[in-house]
Design an enzyme around this catalytic site. Structure first.
Site, PDB file in Angstrom:
ATOM      1  N   LYS A 428       0.852  -1.190   0.000  1.00  0.00           N
ATOM      2  CA  LYS A 428       0.000   0.000   0.000  1.00  0.00           C
ATOM      3  C   LYS A 428       0.884   1.234   0.000  1.00  0.00           C
ATOM      4  CE  LYS A 428      -3.579  -2.563   2.380  1.00  0.00           C
ATOM      5  NZ  LYS A 428      -2.873  -3.623   3.119  1.00  0.00           N
ATOM      6  N   TRP A 433      -2.604   0.735  -4.368  1.00  0.00           N
ATOM      7  CA  TRP A 433      -2.100  -0.613  -4.162  1.00  0.00           C
ATOM      8  C   TRP A 433      -1.121  -0.982  -5.264  1.00  0.00           C
ATOM      9  CZ3 TRP A 433      -6.606  -4.362  -2.487  1.00  0.00           C
ATOM     10  CH2 TRP A 433      -7.098  -3.935  -1.260  1.00  0.00           C
TER      11      TRP A 433
END
Ligand code: ADP
Length: 541
Positions: A428, A433
């Protein structure tokens, strides 16, 4: 209106009867390191009857757990058939787990008998005293039983025991819903959890393995399961092979590339399943030694993401057609298989098999559209997908009757699943992501990269950033040292254009080997721990 069809039980007994009865001259071949032991299925039926009789004489008369601690060979196959067919429960112990985990699992499953391969006696002996519920140990093969004797269990020799047993066994009529076999997940987090398969789920899973959208097994096939029988049922290959009447070739404990290449050349399997690491080793070996892999018509590969570069090389250089598959212990394990005309489809984790339903779930447990774009956790359900764990409440893993797989990815309208990560491995970075799997696949496409594992490491500015841990192949470098700033520049350049700029790792560690879990996957938790202890030498770039 009621149908006129009976609920005729779907059992492992019927798979055994069909395979050994109709295909008596097909065989299970066990590699011994310098030759082969051959057992025609006709004789396998007798062995299964004798093993069931022997176990009965030791007091196995109900649903006791009979554990195995062994390799892929004829004896293990005999137990795969005899134990469930007699109404007991086969428990395949994973020999590669830590001793404490093995003892925990054996206790949790309440194992009554353990069948151990002779070569594994030294591994089992120190654990045996901790396996409190075990009464009997049966040693298959020639071994000095002395190390086992102090544990206070009855120790038997497999051959002697079977030779004393009757040649026939009165196989009981079984309810298809009863437990047939069990497996524990490798427990990457928390204690391992038990998944219990029924006769019905094993039967339906085997039928699915035999369909052409999966492996299309038939009696013309010779199947080489390299994936261990102690891990997720060797992907269901043993039962599916018997259902199809296909012969089985078992590598026993000889899992190194030179042995496997020899077995493939000599025994000419048509189908063989193994994890990507094994196929990577075989590819390198075959390149060096010009191995003959031409008998293979289909190689299902999975357990972790299969690098496209590996599939392409095996196909282009050796004519071996690799098909990616996805599944887990909880799904028996086969759930998706990536057949397709394009590399785009073949690089996915695969298409859902008939019977298995899948969906992608996003934040707040919202079910997302199967649009091939939305990313979330994959959930599955179906007749061979578990809906609970043995003697353990774990509601966090289930959601309205669906299994939360812990895998993150996308699903398209055609049922193809693309995984980008395991939930716990997602990186993250600044609210976005980054898929560690995409980076790894891209890196492993570089000719000098043997293995690449990417983990998220703390970063002051972005929260987390990727750290690429890379194993280089010295020979492929042609004398150029890549393990330093030059290598980083080269690999970053190689990645540009393949992944978005902001995803490019700026931290690199050149390692001798990527640590592996008990089942041969990249042990990213170990890598994260090594990083936090400062054990990885980082090159920035
Ligand atoms: P564990 O590793 O937790 O013991 P399993 O051995 O059952 O469990 O492995 C299941 C997991 O392996 C899946 O949830 C998934 O993360 C991974 N996996 C299996 N096949 C693939 C694949 N083709 N691509 C990516 N990941 C895969």
């Amino acid at each position: 209106m009621r149908s006129t069809m009976p609920d005729h039980p779907l059992t492992i007994t019927s798979i055994m009867r069909h395979g050994t009865g109709l295909f008596g001259d097909h065989e299970v071949v066990t590699y011994t390191g310098d030759g082969y032991r051959r057992l025609p299925y006709r004789a396998l039926a007798g062995e299964a009857a004798r093993l069931a009789g022997a176990l009965r004489s030791l007091g196995v008369d109900g649903d006791q757990r009979v554990a195995t601690f062994g390799w892929n060979n004829a004896e293990h196959l005999t137990a795969y058939l005899a134990v469930p067919a007699m109404g007991a429960v086969l428990h395949t112990l994973n020999i590669r787990l830590f001793p404490e985990q093995i003892a925990y699992i054996a206790g949790h499953a309440e194992d009554d008998v353990v069948i151990v391969d002779a070569s594994l006696v030294p591994l089992l002996a120190p654990i045996l005293p901790e396996m409190k519920t075990v009464r009997h140990v049966i040693v298959a093969g020639a071994a000095d039983p002395a190390p086992l004797l102090s544990a206070g269990k009855d120790v038997h020799d497999y051959r002697t025991l079977l030779d004393q047993a009757p040649d026939d066994f009165d196989w009981p009529e079984l309810d298809e819903r009863t437990a047939a076999a069990m497996c524990y997940t490798s427990g990457t987090t928390g204690n391992p959890k038990g998944v219990v398969y029924s006769h019905r789920s094993a039967y339906l899973h085997s039928m699915s393995v035999c369909t052409a959208n999966a492996m299309g097994l038939s009696s013309r096939d010779r199947v080489l399961p390299i994936v261990p029988m102690f891990h997720a049922n060797a992907w269901g290959l043993p039962y599916a092979a018997l259902m199809a009447g296909a012969s089985l070739i078992m590598p026993d404990r000889f899992l190194q590339a030179e042995h496997l290449a020899r077995v493939i050349a000599e025994e000419r399997p048509t189908v063989s399943g193994a994890v990507p690491t094994i196929w990577g080793d075989l590819l390198r070996h075959a390149r060096q030694h010009g191995s003959d892999l031409s008998s293979l018509r289909l190689v299902p590969c999975g357990g972790s993401a299969v690098p496209e570069a590996l599939m392409r090389s095996l196909e282009e250089e050796f004519g071996v057609h690799v098909v990616q598959a996805w599944g887990m212990t909880e799904t028996s394990p086969l759930a998706t298989v990536a057949h397709g005309d394009s590399w785009e489809l073949r690089a996915t984790q695969g298409r859902l098999l008939a019977g298995v339903e899948g969906r992608i779930v996003g934040a707040g447990d919202t079910v997302l559209e199967p649009d091939g774009v939305s990313v979330g956790e994959l959930e599955v359900r179906g007749p061979w997908v578990t809906s609970s764990y043995h003697l353990e409440e774990d509601p966090s893993r289930f959601h309205d009757g669906w299994l939360r797989t812990g895998d993150v990815g996308r699903l398209d309208a055609g049922g193809y699943v693309t995984l980008t990560d395991r939930a716990k491995d997602v990186i993250k970075s600044g609210g976005e992501w980054i898929s560690s799997v995409e980076l790894e696949n891209a890196l492993m496409g570089h000719p000098a990269v043997v293995e690449a594992a990417v983990i998220g490491v703390p970063d002051e500015r972005w929260g987390e950033r990727p750290l690429a841990c890379v194993v280089l192949d010295g020979d492929a470098l042609g004398g150029t040292a890549l393990d330093g700033a030059t290598g980083v520049a080269e690999l970053r350049e190689f990645l540009s254009g393949k992944v978005a700029r902001w995803q490019l790792p700026e931290r690199w560690a050149f390692v001798q080997a990527v640590p592996k879990t008990s089942v041969g996957k990249f042990a990213k938790r170990t890598l994260r721990e090594m990083h936090s202890r400062g054990e990885l030498t980082i090159t920035e770039g």
